[in-house]
Design a protein around this motif. Structure first.
Motif, PDB file in Angstrom:
ATOM      1  N   UNK A  55       0.844  -1.187   0.000  1.00  0.00           N
ATOM      2  CA  UNK A  55       0.000   0.000   0.000  1.00  0.00           C
ATOM      3  C   UNK A  55       0.877   1.233   0.000  1.00  0.00           C
ATOM      4  N   UNK A  56       0.456   2.287  -0.700  1.00  0.00           N
ATOM      5  CA  UNK A  56       1.281   3.493  -0.846  1.00  0.00           C
ATOM      6  C   UNK A  56       0.528   4.712  -0.323  1.00  0.00           C
ATOM      7  N   UNK A  57       1.161   5.415   0.587  1.00  0.00           N
ATOM      8  CA  UNK A  57       0.718   6.729   1.059  1.00  0.00           C
ATOM      9  C   UNK A  57       1.610   7.781   0.422  1.00  0.00           C
ATOM     10  N   UNK A  58       1.044   8.929   0.112  1.00  0.00           N
ATOM     11  CA  UNK A  58       1.850   9.977  -0.506  1.00  0.00           C
ATOM     12  C   UNK A  58       1.478  11.357  -0.005  1.00  0.00           C
ATOM     13  N   UNK A  59       2.460  12.266  -0.026  1.00  0.00           N
ATOM     14  CA  UNK A  59       2.180  13.659   0.298  1.00  0.00           C
ATOM     15  C   UNK A  59       1.070  14.158  -0.630  1.00  0.00           C
ATOM     16  N   UNK A  60       0.108  14.832  -0.065  1.00  0.00           N
ATOM     17  CA  UNK A  60      -1.050  15.254  -0.850  1.00  0.00           C
ATOM     18  C   UNK A  60      -0.735  16.436  -1.768  1.00  0.00           C
ATOM     19  N   UNK A  61      -1.613  16.611  -2.747  1.00  0.00           N
ATOM     20  CA  UNK A  61      -1.720  17.823  -3.578  1.00  0.00           C
ATOM     21  C   UNK A  61      -0.641  18.022  -4.639  1.00  0.00           C
ATOM     22  N   UNK A  62       0.472  17.308  -4.566  1.00  0.00           N
ATOM     23  CA  UNK A  62       1.544  17.549  -5.525  1.00  0.00           C
ATOM     24  C   UNK A  62       1.111  17.269  -6.952  1.00  0.00           C
ATOM     25  N   UNK A  63       1.497  18.125  -7.875  1.00  0.00           N
ATOM     26  CA  UNK A  63       1.148  17.954  -9.287  1.00  0.00           C
ATOM     27  C   UNK A  63       2.228  17.136  -9.983  1.00  0.00           C
ATOM     28  N   UNK A  64       1.847  15.935 -10.443  1.00  0.00           N
ATOM     29  CA  UNK A  64       2.723  15.103 -11.258  1.00  0.00           C
ATOM     30  C   UNK A  64       2.055  14.978 -12.625  1.00  0.00           C
ATOM     31  N   UNK A  65       2.480  15.805 -13.558  1.00  0.00           N
ATOM     32  CA  UNK A  65       1.914  15.820 -14.906  1.00  0.00           C
ATOM     33  C   UNK A  65       2.813  14.986 -15.818  1.00  0.00           C
ATOM     34  N   UNK A  66       2.214  13.960 -16.446  1.00  0.00           N
ATOM     35  CA  UNK A  66       2.977  13.021 -17.266  1.00  0.00           C
ATOM     36  C   UNK A  66       2.679  13.213 -18.751  1.00  0.00           C
ATOM     37  N   UNK A  67       3.677  12.920 -19.589  1.00  0.00           N
ATOM     38  CA  UNK A  67       3.455  12.940 -21.031  1.00  0.00           C
ATOM     39  C   UNK A  67       2.956  11.565 -21.482  1.00  0.00           C
ATOM     40  N   UNK A  68       2.808  11.383 -22.773  1.00  0.00           N
ATOM     41  CA  UNK A  68       2.248  10.138 -23.299  1.00  0.00           C
ATOM     42  C   UNK A  68       3.121   8.928 -22.995  1.00  0.00           C
ATOM     43  N   UNK A  69       4.408   9.141 -22.773  1.00  0.00           N
ATOM     44  CA  UNK A  69       5.316   8.038 -22.437  1.00  0.00           C
ATOM     45  C   UNK A  69       5.374   7.767 -20.944  1.00  0.00           C
ATOM     46  N   UNK A  70       4.593   8.523 -20.149  1.00  0.00           N
ATOM     47  CA  UNK A  70       4.599   8.336 -18.711  1.00  0.00           C
ATOM     48  C   UNK A  70       5.716   9.046 -17.987  1.00  0.00           C
ATOM     49  N   UNK A  71       6.356  10.028 -18.649  1.00  0.00           N
ATOM     50  CA  UNK A  71       7.440  10.788 -18.042  1.00  0.00           C
ATOM     51  C   UNK A  71       6.936  12.155 -17.594  1.00  0.00           C
ATOM     52  N   UNK A  72       7.409  12.658 -16.442  1.00  0.00           N
ATOM     53  CA  UNK A  72       6.980  13.979 -15.976  1.00  0.00           C
ATOM     54  C   UNK A  72       7.377  15.082 -16.959  1.00  0.00           C
ATOM     55  N   UNK A  73       6.460  16.008 -17.201  1.00  0.00           N
ATOM     56  CA  UNK A  73       6.749  17.123 -18.094  1.00  0.00           C
ATOM     57  C   UNK A  73       7.438  18.258 -17.349  1.00  0.00           C
ATOM     58  N   UNK A  74       7.441  18.190 -16.009  1.00  0.00           N
ATOM     59  CA  UNK A  74       8.018  19.233 -15.166  1.00  0.00           C
ATOM     60  C   UNK A  74       8.225  18.618 -13.786  1.00  0.00           C
ATOM     61  N   UNK A  75       9.168  19.099 -12.992  1.00  0.00           N
ATOM     62  CA  UNK A  75       9.281  18.592 -11.618  1.00  0.00           C
ATOM     63  C   UNK A  75       7.948  18.707 -10.870  1.00  0.00           C
ATOM     64  N   UNK A  76       7.727  17.798  -9.940  1.00  0.00           N
ATOM     65  CA  UNK A  76       6.477  17.822  -9.173  1.00  0.00           C
ATOM     66  C   UNK A  76       6.433  19.063  -8.290  1.00  0.00           C
ATOM     67  N   UNK A  77       5.356  19.795  -8.407  1.00  0.00           N
ATOM     68  CA  UNK A  77       5.154  20.967  -7.560  1.00  0.00           C
ATOM     69  C   UNK A  77       4.408  20.496  -6.313  1.00  0.00           C
ATOM     70  N   UNK A  78       4.925  20.794  -5.110  1.00  0.00           N
ATOM     71  CA  UNK A  78       4.486  20.140  -3.886  1.00  0.00           C
ATOM     72  C   UNK A  78       3.381  20.900  -3.163  1.00  0.00           C
ATOM     73  N   UNK A  79       2.811  20.224  -2.172  1.00  0.00           N
ATOM     74  CA  UNK A  79       1.747  20.796  -1.344  1.00  0.00           C
ATOM     75  C   UNK A  79       2.185  22.095  -0.674  1.00  0.00           C
ATOM     76  N   UNK A  80       3.469  22.203  -0.303  1.00  0.00           N
ATOM     77  CA  UNK A  80       3.963  23.363   0.441  1.00  0.00           C
ATOM     78  C   UNK A  80       4.421  24.486  -0.474  1.00  0.00           C
ATOM     79  N   UNK A  81       4.277  24.326  -1.781  1.00  0.00           N
ATOM     80  CA  UNK A  81       4.623  25.376  -2.738  1.00  0.00           C
ATOM     81  C   UNK A  81       3.573  26.492  -2.648  1.00  0.00           C
TER      82      UNK A  81
END
Length: 495
Positions: A75-101
């Motif tokens: 089971x996986x818990x994760x920090x909430x709210x972070x934006x992980x935007x992926x391209x068609x190949x499943x790779x992030x288009x930008x670093x994840x922007x976090x809840x505390x940003x």
């Protein structure tokens, strides 16, 4: 055997749980790098989460003495709210922007206005958009990095991304999805119309993950990943959830009457509710990751604030704690509003920290240490008060997070809130909650292992940590609280 994973802001933790023996067999963690910049930018590379998970997993399994092939589910818990935007190949288009940003605060203000203000947000989402939520991060990416935005094929949260890496499935569950800002927390459905206000070029049916129920598996571990980790074929991955939702499970907070409070980088307060809670815009009406709802309040400055003062004075943790204990209640008139990172509750995203009441007599290291801890704790009391009747029915606060290890802070919290306080024996509650959810999900097909029963057996309290409110100290803190509220009113017009 079951594995719980918690991908937090500072590190990824892994825990191996033996539910039959009612014990944790092995634990390990690996740190993450946090990229900070001007304007409140706080980002991380999702690849770092994967590397941290693999390292921590290998160490935890080795410590457990269990063959990885005996693990039945994760089971996986994760920090909430972070934006992980992926391209068609499943790779992030930008670093994840976090809840505390907080860089995206202006975009959040604009989105709230476009959705009809607080009333419009409550009507559409069951909560009011906050700067920390995913929505303003997506609006920011669209405007500031249009080329990256144009490549988006999938929108995910940190725990969704880890599930995707493990299983190849693009899914989400209601608890973590509640904090995106384009999800209706009352009906547990994506709001395509709200996403269209944020990112009109994106097709909701294409970019939003498939929603699954909390007890429904996200999928099975991919063969390549299973080989890398030494797992057997077809290991199940549960739905997982946000760290607050899984932390609630890990503290046994699956029924009304309990509050889970985290003294971490930020402070979070949550209480189980069988019904949505939508009458206060400062309370996030999140769904729980086990059924029902988990209304939540988050303050931005807890151990992040105390660490800044501790490091400013050149103190280690033990010396800092000694100085807090040495100063009297109220720090001889010193009041700190520790809004170093802005603040979410009260809603002051662009606020800065301030000190009031300093004189040539009371400006001492001990009083400064006491004032920052009191300021953070009084902020948590302010947050707890926002729950109204739900908080009035609380029988106990279950305390987690790094600050929970301090006896002085535990007693201070009991006195400031006039509530009984106790820590679970396992303070990495999100990782334990993830392991418990994995066991609950895995056993669903057999018709046993209800989550409440698992929590009753496996969530044990540390009676040596218990703090009961002292009547004299409660009365003294009522006066300190009144002074704190006067400072809020004078500096930020918060009544």
């Amino acid at each position: 055997m079951y594995v719980g994973v918690d991908c937090g802001t500072q590190s990824t933790k892994v825990m191996v749980l033996d539910p039959e023996g009612e014990r944790i067999l092995g634990e390990a963690s690996r740190p993450h790098r946090l990229d900070e910049g001007e304007g409140g930018r706080r980002e991380q590379a999702p690849a770092d989460w994967i590397a941290a998970f693999c390292g921590a997993f290998g160490e935890a399994v080795a410590k457990s003495g269990v063959d990885a092939g005996a693990i039945l589910a994760l089971g996986v818990s994760g920090q909430q709210h972070g934006l992980v935007a992926l391209d068609a190949a499943g790779e992030p288009v930008h670093p994840a922007k976090l809840w505390c940003d907080t860089e995206t605060a202006p975009w959040n203000v604009a989105l709230v206005e476009r959705l009809g203000g607080e009333a419009g947000c409550l009507e559409k989402l069951g909560l009011v958009l906050q700067t920390g939520y995913t929505a303003s991060k997506l609006a920011w990416l669209r405007e500031v990095h249009p080329q990256a935005y144009a490549r988006i094929a999938t929108l995910m949260l940190p725990h969704d991304y880890l599930n995707f890496w493990l299983t190849g499935e693009r899914v989400a569950e209601a608890g973590d999805a509640s904090g995106t800002g384009y999800f209706d927390t009352r009906t547990r459905r994506w709001r395509h119309d709200v996403l269209a206000e944020i990112a009109p070029e994106l097709d909701p049916g294409r970019v939003l993950p498939r929603l699954i129920a909390s007890r429904e598996p996200a999928g099975r571990v991919r063969p390549a990943v299973a080989r890398e980790l030494g797992l057997a074929d077809d290991v199940l991955v549960s739905s997982g959830g946000g760290d607050n939702m899984l932390g609630a499970i890990g503290t046994g907070n699956t029924r009304p009457g309990l509050v889970t409070l985290s003294l971490g980088t930020s402070g979070t307060i949550c209480a189980h509710s069988p019904e949505p809670v939508v009458d206060n815009p400062l309370v996030a009406n999140f769904c729980a990751s086990h059924g029902g709802w988990l209304p939540l309040v988050c303050t931005m400055n807890v151990t992040s604030a105390t660490t800044r003062i501790r490091e400013l004075l050149g103190l280690d943790l033990a010396s800092f704690g000694e100085r807090v204990a040495a100063a009297p209640i109220g720090a001889e008139g010193v009041t700190m509003l520790p809004f170093f990172n802005g603040e979410r509750v009260p809603m002051l995203p662009e606020a800065s920290a301030s000190l009031d009441g300093l004189t040539s007599v009371n400006t001492t290291p001990a009083n400064l240490c006491r004032a920052v801890v009191e300021g953070a704790t009084l902020g948590l009391r302010y947050g707890l008060e926002q729950f109204g009747p739900l908080a009035e029915g609380v029988s106990e606060i279950r305390l987690i997070g790094g600050g929970s290890r301090s006896p002085v802070w535990r007693q201070m919290l009991a006195d400031i809130t006039a509530s009984r306080v106790v820590c679970p024996q396992v303070t990495d509650a999100a990782a334990l909650g993830a392991a418990l959810q994995a066991a609950w999900c895995h056993r669903a097909g057999a018709g046993d292992g209800e989550l409440a029963e698992l929590c009753t057996r496996l969530v044990h309290l540390d009676e040596s940590s218990r703090a009961d409110p002292d009547p004299a100290s409660v009365a003294a803190y009522d006066e300190v609280h009144a002074r704190y509220r006067r400072c809020l009113a004078e500096r930020h017009s918060i009544t």
